[in-house]
Design an enzyme around this catalytic site. Structure first.
Site, PDB file in Angstrom:
ATOM      1  N   ASP A 196       0.586  -1.391  -0.021  1.00  0.00           N
ATOM      2  CA  ASP A 196       0.177   0.127   0.316  1.00  0.00           C
ATOM      3  C   ASP A 196       0.631   0.957   0.309  1.00  0.00           C
ATOM      4  O   ASP A 196       2.094   1.608   0.430  1.00  0.00           O
ATOM      5  CB  ASP A 196      -0.766   0.531   1.648  1.00  0.00           C
ATOM      6  N   LYS A 205      -3.446   2.907  -2.368  1.00  0.00           N
ATOM      7  CA  LYS A 205      -4.357   3.342  -2.764  1.00  0.00           C
ATOM      8  C   LYS A 205      -4.839   5.267  -2.264  1.00  0.00           C
ATOM      9  O   LYS A 205      -4.137   4.995  -1.175  1.00  0.00           O
ATOM     10  CB  LYS A 205      -6.849   2.820  -2.195  1.00  0.00           C
ATOM     11  N   MET A 241      -7.642   9.085   8.781  1.00  0.00           N
ATOM     12  CA  MET A 241      -8.401   9.757   7.471  1.00  0.00           C
ATOM     13  C   MET A 241      -9.526  10.879   7.576  1.00  0.00           C
ATOM     14  O   MET A 241     -10.306  11.329   7.162  1.00  0.00           O
ATOM     15  CB  MET A 241      -8.869   8.478   6.698  1.00  0.00           C
TER      16      MET A 241
HETATM   17  N1  SAH Z   1      -4.496   0.066   8.853  1.00  0.00           N
HETATM   18  C1  SAH Z   1      -4.012   1.472   9.595  1.00  0.00           C
HETATM   19  C2  SAH Z   1      -5.460   2.210   8.907  1.00  0.00           C
HETATM   20  C3  SAH Z   1      -5.762   2.449   7.590  1.00  0.00           C
HETATM   21  S1  SAH Z   1      -6.727   3.840   7.183  1.00  0.00           S
HETATM   22  C4  SAH Z   1      -3.890   1.477  10.639  1.00  0.00           C
HETATM   23  O1  SAH Z   1      -4.270   0.568  11.811  1.00  0.00           O
HETATM   24  O2  SAH Z   1      -3.774   1.876  10.709  1.00  0.00           O
HETATM   25  C5  SAH Z   1      -5.186   5.290   6.070  1.00  0.00           C
HETATM   26  C6  SAH Z   1      -5.517   6.522   7.943  1.00  0.00           C
HETATM   27  O3  SAH Z   1      -4.394   5.886   9.172  1.00  0.00           O
HETATM   28  C7  SAH Z   1      -4.869   7.335   7.489  1.00  0.00           C
HETATM   29  O4  SAH Z   1      -5.362   8.234   6.200  1.00  0.00           O
HETATM   30  C8  SAH Z   1      -4.642   8.054   8.931  1.00  0.00           C
HETATM   31  O5  SAH Z   1      -4.906   8.832   9.497  1.00  0.00           O
HETATM   32  C9  SAH Z   1      -3.876   6.684   9.446  1.00  0.00           C
HETATM   33  N2  SAH Z   1      -2.729   6.627   9.740  1.00  0.00           N
HETATM   34  C10 SAH Z   1      -1.758   5.839   9.107  1.00  0.00           C
HETATM   35  N3  SAH Z   1      -0.524   5.260   9.508  1.00  0.00           N
HETATM   36  C11 SAH Z   1      -0.022   6.881  10.143  1.00  0.00           C
HETATM   37  C12 SAH Z   1       0.808   7.319  10.419  1.00  0.00           C
HETATM   38  N4  SAH Z   1       2.302   7.242  10.663  1.00  0.00           N
HETATM   39  N5  SAH Z   1       0.662   9.048  10.989  1.00  0.00           N
HETATM   40  C13 SAH Z   1      -0.911   9.357  10.810  1.00  0.00           C
HETATM   41  N6  SAH Z   1      -1.771   8.720  10.351  1.00  0.00           N
HETATM   42  C14 SAH Z   1      -1.697   7.745  10.728  1.00  0.00           C
END
Ligand code: SAH
Length: 458
Positions: free
Chosen positions: A248, A270, A383
């Site tokens: 991803d 995406k 998000m």
């Molecule tokens: N499965 C992932 C989330 C996917 S949705 C998890 O468990 O973290 C994607 C969202 O995750 C992004 O829009 C953001 O809000 C958050 N996100 C993922 N990595 C991040 C990071 N390093 N710093 C801040 N937000 C993050």
């Protein structure tokens, strides 16, 4: 090569330890594990050491050492803190060519003890010949962390079916392929996952049909929020095993670098509202690659089961009975919270935490905002950048105080991490004009007050 590594069978054989303190006890533990019959000579002997000796059917002699103790033993360890005693023991042993180890004195030793990784029957010894013991221990911990604890069981399994496999596959090449498949594929994974019975059944089936078939498998792995150090051991192991990687946008470059060098990499990332590869197509690709016999890594940011569509991706696999594993990752909420000094719960401020998608569907009221107003609850919006202003104003509209602290964490856990702190009323204005980079996470609640104090270390 200064030393030849050999492995000593000590089962029920008499060995002597000279010394009765902490170091002698530590060595005795090892010898006892290897099944030795332990004799100890020392004026004072620790309680634990006495117990080990008793358990090994040996004897404790509470007296000074003399060379009559060397009669009938096959190995001697001198572990006293008196140099003169150690030297005498070593000299006496050398005189009768009896293997001797003097703790921390390689020059007096005829045998040295390695750092050990014990996955019996698989045993690894690491030594620097006494030149750099700290380095040897470091190598040991590297190996400890990369060789799963259950490798011992895997070796036992191999030993159990060794003869049958030899009978079924007389051809050496075929037999090797058979074992490679077993030890690298879903069957090994069953063992490592603790399901020995299922692994045995699968081996039986392959031996019964006398066929070597390569079965594919999918690993749905959470890569965490960005910092490679936050990967789990299991994630790393599977990353280094898979032949194809589907990853991803959220998977950071250094993490991708940790996948197998020769693995085929396929980007299926995406962006918001813009699907590089439609979800259905990803599901189909995973299925088809596994059906071709490949080990496929589906690497996702954070945790695959938190806003990761992990459930959808394995649905099709389950329908087609393709073996898969799901490896949890550190979700963005945990990563960002820890790296910004904002505890998600805190006895003084918050008794619960809620993970919410901030991906507001245009024009649709898809939330029950009234459920979010409880002051004792931390809200984490994933998000949420595009909808930030709406989220904050809706929360205020439904009764949350405009002064509720709120933090936007940008690129959490990465070297570029930035934390923007304000309150519900002011956060959107605060980041206006700043170039805020995705991904970002929004944390709302009184716990954000902790940031100022707990973030001092950064
Ligand atoms: N499965 C992932 C989330 C996917 S949705 C998890 O468990 O973290 C994607 C969202 O995750 C992004 O829009 C953001 O809000 C958050 N996100 C993922 N990595 C991040 C990071 N390093 N710093 C801040 N937000 C993050």
């Amino acid at each position: 090569m200064d030393y030849l590594p050999l492995f000593f069978d000590l089962k029920a054989k008499p060995c002597l330890i000279v010394g009765g303190g902490t170091i002698a006890t530590r060595k005795a533990r090892l010898l006892h594990k290897a099944g030795a019959k332990l004799h100890v000579v020392a004026p004072k002997v620790s309680e634990e050491l006495e117990k080990l000796v008793a358990a090994s059917n040996g004897k404790v002699f509470k007296q000074e050492y003399d060379k009559t103790f060397l009669n009938d033993v096959i190995l001697v360890i001198s572990a006293t803190d008196i140099d003169s005693v150690n030297s005498v023991v070593a000299a006496d042993c050398h005189a009768i060519k009896l293997p001797v180890n003097v703790v921390d004195s390689p020059a007096l030793c005829s045998v040295i003890m390695p750092a050990i990784i014990d996955r019996s029957p698989l045993i690894i010894g690491v030594t620097s010949g006494g030149e750099a013991p700290v380095l040897a221990r470091r190598v040991r911990s590297m190996l400890e962390s990369s060789i799963p604890a259950a490798y011992g069981q895997l070796a036992q399994l191999a030993s159990k079916f060794r003869q049958r496999a030899k009978d079924v596959f007389e051809n050496g090449d075929l037999r090797r392929r058979f074992w490679e498949n077993i030890l690298n594929g879903p069957i090994a994974e069953k063992v490592l996952g603790g399901n020995l019975a299922a692994a045995e059944q699968l081996i039986e089936a392959q031996l019964d049909s006398a066929s070597v078939e390569k079965t594919g498998e999918v690993y749905l792995v959470g890569a965490g929020p960005g910092d490679p150090d936050l990967l789990t051991f299991k994630a790393l192991r599977l990353m280094q095993q898979a032949e194809v990687v589907l990853y991803d946008r959220l998977v950071s470059e250094p993490i991708l670098e940790m996948t197998r060098r020769d693995a085929e990499r396929i980007y299926v990332g995406k962006k918001r509202a813009e699907h590089a590869v439609p979800q259905q197509k990803i599901n189909q690709m995973l299925l088809e690659l596994a059906q071709q016999g490949k080990r496929v890594l589906r690497l996702k940011g954070g945790d695959p089961f938190i806003f990761g569509r992990g459930g959808e991706e394995i649905d099709l696999l389950a329908e087609h009975k393709i073996p898969f594993q799901v490896v949890p990752g550190i979700t963005a909420a945990s990563g960002c919270a820890s790296y910004s000094g904002i505890p998600l719960t805190h006895r003084d401020y918050s008794q619960s935490v809620r993970f919410i998608t901030g991906h507001l569907q245009e024009g649709k009221e898809n939330f029950r905002w009234s459920e979010f107003v409880d002051k004792q609850q931390t809200l984490v919006f994933y998000m949420g950048l595009a909808g930030l202003e709406t989220i904050c104003s809706k929360l205020i509209e439904y009764g949350k105080s405009p002064s509720t602290p709120a933090a936007l964490i940008e690129r959490g856990t990465l070297p570029e991490q930035r934390v923007h702190v304000s309150d519900l009323a002011g956060l959107a204005a605060k980041i206006e004009g700043l170039e805020v980079h995705a991904p970002t996470l929004l944390i709302i609640g009184d716990v954000v007050r902790c940031h100022e104090k707990l973030n001092w270390y950064k």
